[in-house]
Design a protein around this motif. Structure first.
Motif, mmCIF file in Angstrom:
data_model
loop_
_atom_site.group_PDB
_atom_site.id
_atom_site.type_symbol
_atom_site.label_atom_id
_atom_site.label_comp_id
_atom_site.label_asym_id
_atom_site.label_seq_id
_atom_site.Cartn_x
_atom_site.Cartn_y
_atom_site.Cartn_z
ATOM 1 N N ASP A 13 34.639 28.509 45.969
ATOM 2 C CA ASP A 13 33.896 29.020 44.809
ATOM 3 C C ASP A 13 32.388 28.953 45.013
ATOM 4 O O ASP A 13 31.855 27.902 45.413
ATOM 5 C CB ASP A 13 34.261 28.232 43.551
ATOM 6 N N PRO B 148 30.202 33.941 31.203
ATOM 7 C CA PRO B 148 31.563 33.625 31.654
ATOM 8 C C PRO B 148 32.038 32.301 31.074
ATOM 9 O O PRO B 148 31.242 31.491 30.580
ATOM 10 C CB PRO B 148 31.417 33.543 33.170
ATOM 11 N N ALA B 149 33.334 32.075 31.146
ATOM 12 C CA ALA B 149 33.888 30.793 30.725
ATOM 13 C C ALA B 149 33.373 29.685 31.640
ATOM 14 O O ALA B 149 33.040 29.918 32.807
ATOM 15 C CB ALA B 149 35.409 30.838 30.762
ATOM 16 N N ALA C 92 30.115 35.528 37.082
ATOM 17 C CA ALA C 92 30.705 34.214 37.362
ATOM 18 C C ALA C 92 30.064 33.548 38.569
ATOM 19 O O ALA C 92 30.019 32.317 38.652
ATOM 20 C CB ALA C 92 32.216 34.356 37.571
ATOM 21 N N TRP D 248 34.710 27.293 33.293
ATOM 22 C CA TRP D 248 35.411 27.016 34.544
ATOM 23 C C TRP D 248 35.907 28.289 35.229
ATOM 24 O O TRP D 248 36.778 28.224 36.091
ATOM 25 C CB TRP D 248 36.588 26.064 34.290
ATOM 26 N N GLU D 249 35.336 29.445 34.869
ATOM 27 C CA GLU D 249 35.744 30.697 35.507
ATOM 28 C C GLU D 249 35.457 30.641 37.008
ATOM 29 O O GLU D 249 34.423 30.139 37.440
ATOM 30 C CB GLU D 249 35.004 31.874 34.871
ATOM 31 N N ARG D 250 36.378 31.207 37.777
ATOM 32 C CA ARG D 250 36.235 31.165 39.224
ATOM 33 C C ARG D 250 35.565 32.439 39.738
ATOM 34 O O ARG D 250 35.678 33.510 39.157
ATOM 35 C CB ARG D 250 37.593 30.999 39.894
ATOM 36 N N ASP E 160 32.824 25.909 26.674
ATOM 37 C CA ASP E 160 33.951 26.661 26.137
ATOM 38 C C ASP E 160 34.248 26.153 24.727
ATOM 39 O O ASP E 160 34.416 24.941 24.514
ATOM 40 C CB ASP E 160 35.180 26.489 27.030
#
Length: 304
Positions: free
Chosen positions: A294, A7-8, A52, A10-12, A79
């Motif tokens: 989160d 995942p990225a 995530a 800062w993906e939530r 990223d």
């Protein structure tokens, strides 16, 4: 570069609710007061976390950490222009230095991991490591520590639970610390660790300034600690800001970020937001929302 899809940074992802992960923070036992800041662990084995939710977010920090992993292969996520990239750690036991920016780690599976956190000056004296070579780095512990530390590293990997891991730390560190520093000294609470570190760094800077110019003093502080004294002071103010915000939130007391900024020593709310981004990656309001919602912010919830 590793080809695993991650995942990225800062993906939530929402907090996991179907049997919560086992997250724990343990203060130092009496024998390790003044040595160990905290033992932190997370066990997600057997939980159906999505990709995530297997992210973990960490703030900029002055602490030195010794981390170890069981049935899991984590690594850092960044990223890039080509998309998120994941680089697994090169060893199941890693030593990391102070970090000047927030980080995210991720693993392709669930599993168990833990980290022992040490004040930087303690790690320097105890392990004999050059702090400057560890700033913003994660390195295999066996590449940095000499062979006399093998019983510690092996013992942590063989520990089946947090109690055994703490017993290994106590057995392997207590006498070594007394040998280099005399009897163990009192350690501040988790909330005061950063403030006490900055106070000790300021005393060291005061001693150094008798022998060097102001410019040389600034370079020496950065070489020793990874940041300027002013930057460390900003980090401590930001910690104080979030501690105060959490206390008010849990008490059900309305508060203003602008008022808290002034109370914690920021010049204004914009200054507070800039520093918050540098340390957590987010302005205070967004950080607070992620803190509450989160899964990947589990460490912040333990620490604060």
């Amino acid at each position: 570069m590793n080809s695993v899809t991650c995942p990225a940074q800062w993906e939530r992802a929402p907090r996991f609710t179907h049997g919560a992960p086992h997250n724990r923070l343990y203060p130092a036992p009496p024998a390790l007061q003044g040595v160990l800041a905290a033992l932190i662990s997370r066990d997600t084995r057997g939980l159906a976390l999505d990709s995530a939710q297997r992210l973990s977010h960490f703030p900029a920090s002055p602490l030195i950490t010794l981390s170890w992993f069981d049935s899991i292969e984590p690594g850092l996520v960044q990223d890039t222009a080509a998309g998120p990239q994941w680089e697994p750690f090169a060893s199941p036991v890693m030593l990391s230095g102070s970090q000047s920016k927030p980080l995210a780690s991720w693993a392709p599976t669930t599993g168990r991991g833990a980290m022992a956190c040490f004040p930087a000056d303690v790690a320097h004296a105890l392990f004999g490591v050059d702090l400057a070579t560890l700033h913003d780095r994660f390195v295999p512990a066996e590449d940095v520590l000499d062979s006399s530390w093998a019983p510690l590293l092996n013992g942590l990997l063989q520990a089946r639970d947090d109690g055994q891991a703490m017993a290994v730390l106590e057995q392997q560190l207590t006498n070594r610390w007394r040998a280099v520093n005399g009897e163990a000294s009192a350690l501040a609470s988790v909330r005061q660790l950063g403030r006490h570190w900055v106070e000790r760094l300021a005393l060291k800077a005061h001693a150094w300034q008798r022998d060097v110019s102001p410019r040389q003093l600034e370079r020496r502080i950065k070489s020793y600690s990874g940041r300027s004294l002013r930057e460390w002071q900003a980090l401590v103010r930001t910690e104080g800001l979030f501690f105060a915000a959490r206390d008010l939130y849990e008490a059900g007391t309305p508060f203003s970020w602008a008022d808290l900024a002034l109370q914690e020593g920021f010049s204004d709310q914009a200054h507070m937001s800039r520093v918050s981004r540098q340390i957590t990656g987010f302005p205070p309001g967004e950080f607070a929302q992620r803190f509450i919602e989160d899964e990947s912010f589990w460490l912040y919830r333990l620490w604060m």
